[in-house]
Design a protein around this motif. Structure first.
Motif, PDB file in Angstrom:
ATOM      1  N   GLY B  55     -65.026 -31.541  44.807  1.00 48.43           N
ATOM      2  CA  GLY B  55     -64.156 -30.369  44.758  1.00 48.43           C
ATOM      3  C   GLY B  55     -62.931 -30.416  45.645  1.00 48.43           C
ATOM      4  N   TYR B  56     -62.509 -31.615  45.994  1.00 55.98           N
ATOM      5  CA  TYR B  56     -61.318 -31.709  46.843  1.00 55.98           C
ATOM      6  C   TYR B  56     -60.359 -32.772  46.329  1.00 55.98           C
ATOM      7  CZ  TYR B  56     -64.220 -29.080  50.047  1.00 55.98           C
ATOM      8  OH  TYR B  56     -65.014 -28.121  50.604  1.00 55.98           O
ATOM      9  N   SER B  77     -65.331 -22.261  38.537  1.00 58.23           N
ATOM     10  CA  SER B  77     -65.056 -21.783  37.189  1.00 58.23           C
ATOM     11  C   SER B  77     -64.831 -22.936  36.230  1.00 58.23           C
ATOM     12  CB  SER B  77     -63.836 -20.867  37.211  1.00 58.23           C
ATOM     13  OG  SER B  77     -62.722 -21.576  37.689  1.00 58.23           O
ATOM     14  N   LYS B  78     -64.939 -24.140  36.711  1.00 55.40           N
ATOM     15  CA  LYS B  78     -64.588 -25.272  35.858  1.00 55.40           C
ATOM     16  C   LYS B  78     -65.585 -26.412  35.912  1.00 55.40           C
ATOM     17  CE  LYS B  78     -59.776 -24.087  36.234  1.00 55.40           C
ATOM     18  NZ  LYS B  78     -58.538 -24.291  36.975  1.00 55.40           N
ATOM     19  N   GLU B 108     -60.238 -26.102  24.154  1.00 55.48           N
ATOM     20  CA  GLU B 108     -60.809 -25.209  25.172  1.00 55.48           C
ATOM     21  C   GLU B 108     -59.713 -24.487  25.942  1.00 55.48           C
ATOM     22  OE1 GLU B 108     -64.048 -24.734  25.623  1.00 55.48           O
ATOM     23  OE2 GLU B 108     -64.666 -26.232  24.121  1.00 55.48           O
ATOM     24  N   GLU B 109     -58.476 -24.746  25.535  1.00 56.73           N
ATOM     25  CA  GLU B 109     -57.323 -24.100  26.162  1.00 56.73           C
ATOM     26  C   GLU B 109     -57.155 -24.424  27.636  1.00 56.73           C
ATOM     27  OE1 GLU B 109     -57.864 -20.011  24.898  1.00 56.73           O
ATOM     28  OE2 GLU B 109     -56.426 -20.370  23.273  1.00 56.73           O
ATOM     29  N   PHE B 110     -57.567 -25.619  27.995  1.00 60.44           N
ATOM     30  CA  PHE B 110     -57.242 -26.095  29.336  1.00 60.44           C
ATOM     31  C   PHE B 110     -55.826 -26.663  29.348  1.00 60.44           C
ATOM     32  CE2 PHE B 110     -61.876 -26.204  30.072  1.00 60.44           C
ATOM     33  CZ  PHE B 110     -61.897 -25.549  31.293  1.00 60.44           C
ATOM     34  N   LEU B 111     -55.365 -27.058  28.167  1.00 59.23           N
ATOM     35  CA  LEU B 111     -54.007 -27.598  28.038  1.00 59.23           C
ATOM     36  C   LEU B 111     -53.245 -26.832  26.965  1.00 59.23           C
ATOM     37  CD1 LEU B 111     -54.592 -31.483  27.954  1.00 59.23           C
ATOM     38  CD2 LEU B 111     -53.653 -30.161  29.846  1.00 59.23           C
ATOM     39  N   THR B 112     -51.950 -26.728  27.126  1.00 56.43           N
ATOM     40  CA  THR B 112     -51.102 -26.163  26.075  1.00 56.43           C
ATOM     41  C   THR B 112     -50.765 -27.281  25.087  1.00 56.43           C
ATOM     42  OG1 THR B 112     -49.033 -26.754  27.158  1.00 56.43           O
ATOM     43  CG2 THR B 112     -50.027 -24.662  27.780  1.00 56.43           C
ATOM     44  N   VAL B 148     -58.309 -33.757  37.300  1.00 59.78           N
ATOM     45  CA  VAL B 148     -58.287 -33.235  38.670  1.00 59.78           C
ATOM     46  C   VAL B 148     -57.171 -32.200  38.814  1.00 59.78           C
ATOM     47  CG1 VAL B 148     -57.834 -33.815  41.072  1.00 59.78           C
ATOM     48  CG2 VAL B 148     -59.351 -35.265  39.731  1.00 59.78           C
ATOM     49  N   THR B 149     -56.036 -32.491  38.243  1.00 60.61           N
ATOM     50  CA  THR B 149     -54.916 -31.548  38.329  1.00 60.61           C
ATOM     51  C   THR B 149     -55.268 -30.217  37.670  1.00 60.61           C
ATOM     52  OG1 THR B 149     -53.373 -33.397  38.266  1.00 60.61           O
ATOM     53  CG2 THR B 149     -52.459 -31.218  37.833  1.00 60.61           C
ATOM     54  N   LEU B 150     -56.019 -30.307  36.572  1.00 62.87           N
ATOM     55  CA  LEU B 150     -56.418 -29.074  35.875  1.00 62.87           C
ATOM     56  C   LEU B 150     -57.297 -28.192  36.759  1.00 62.87           C
ATOM     57  CD1 LEU B 150     -57.261 -30.244  32.241  1.00 62.87           C
ATOM     58  CD2 LEU B 150     -55.124 -29.394  33.186  1.00 62.87           C
ATOM     59  N   MET B 151     -57.917 -28.809  37.750  1.00 62.78           N
ATOM     60  CA  MET B 151     -58.803 -28.034  38.624  1.00 62.78           C
ATOM     61  C   MET B 151     -58.082 -27.425  39.807  1.00 62.78           C
ATOM     62  SD  MET B 151     -62.229 -30.349  38.584  1.00 62.78           S
ATOM     63  CE  MET B 151     -63.205 -29.085  39.364  1.00 62.78           C
ATOM     64  N   ARG B 152     -56.818 -27.707  39.938  1.00 62.80           N
ATOM     65  CA  ARG B 152     -56.074 -27.140  41.080  1.00 62.80           C
ATOM     66  C   ARG B 152     -55.805 -25.660  40.863  1.00 62.80           C
ATOM     67  NH1 ARG B 152     -51.703 -31.398  43.313  1.00 62.80           N
ATOM     68  NH2 ARG B 152     -51.177 -29.512  44.462  1.00 62.80           N
TER      69      ARG B 152
END
Lengths: 156, 156
Positions: B55-56, B77-78, B108-112, B148-152
DNA sequence: TATCTTTTGACCTTACTTGACCTTAGTTCC
DNA sequence: GGAACTAAGGTCAAGTAAGGTCAAAAGATA
């Protein structure tokens, strides 16, 4: 603690922001004096932060009445993108230079904040398990792919 | 008796708690001094306790004005993303598999749509001037960087 | 005792800073 | 109008200030 180079960069960008005309003219020795550093430090900042890939042009003149003119390239059109593609094509791009480019694309609203974060993550050292100097070549290819995508019609 | 590594870990996590912004910036040498240890000990702690799976995210810069930035990811949440990271980690991912992953992220709408286009461009064969099988490894790393970026936190 | 984790240090890469020396453009003075 | 002088900016290499890597040694644990 931010480096001297960072502070000089910020100072020049601030001046550009204020200037309205999209360029600033300054004396190398004057800036050096303000920051109490050697004049060549200014050249270092210019070459690492105000390169053409980062959307800037630097003109200068020596001798009496000499000056530095830092021009923020205007990039309202796709032409700039093709110029960038040509620049990046078959070249080596360091992480620093790449991030500068992405910042500029963000500034000109070719990319959103999220997209810029994504692209920066992608061109970072850790994401590219390839030894130098090949890594800088791969990074150039990736940036080219990004730029080409930005020019696609579906991408509006 | 808790180990030095444990104490450094706790120290950094404490700083993160306090920070509010979800990240802390520090100097490797400074922390090393506080704990009277060699600087590389800090890298050991970061790599064993602050990985994306945990998580870091750690960003850094070398040279004058260098720093370490430790970023807390929004891991709760992810969960699904963490699972994907674990899958992709240290694996080989073909272009087809990569595109499949991107399509799922899109669903899943994590990306546009735009982001998906960008990522697909980036993981395409042409963007990766590296011979197989290394190319599939680079692609895996790139996808991991994306995940990883999606989790920021800023990425909302 | 065998293995896993931690600690340490030698060596590496990247980024920034400094200074000596060079080139170019005006200016002044025969 | 050329020589000498002055006022800029340019280049490059050496030095300094960070962080990164890796493997061996030491310690902990099963």
């Amino acid at each position: 603690m931010r480096s001297l180079a960072d502070r000089i960069e910020a100072y020049i960008k601030q001046m550009l922001e204020v200037s309205e005309q999209g360029f600033v003219e300054l004396q190398r020795s004057e800036i050096a004096q303000i920051f109490a550093c050697v004049p060549s430090q200014i050249n270092y900042v210019l070459s690492t932060r105000f390169s053409p890939e980062q959307g800037y042009l630097v003109e200068s003149r020596r001798g009496g009445g000499g000056y530095l003119r830092i021009i923020k390239l205007d990039v309202d059109s796709k032409e700039w993108l093709s110029d960038l593609i040509a620049m990046v094509d078959n070249s080596f791009v360091s992480q620093q230079a790449g991030e500068g480019l992405v910042d500029r694309l963000l500034e000109e609203e070719f990319l959103t904040d999220r997209e810029a974060l994504l692209v920066k993550a992608i061109i970072s050292r850790e994401a590219l398990p390839v030894p130098l100097p090949q890594r800088d070549l791969v990074r150039a290819h990736l940036l080219k792919a990004v730029l080409v995508t930005l020019m696609r019609d579906e991408f509006q």
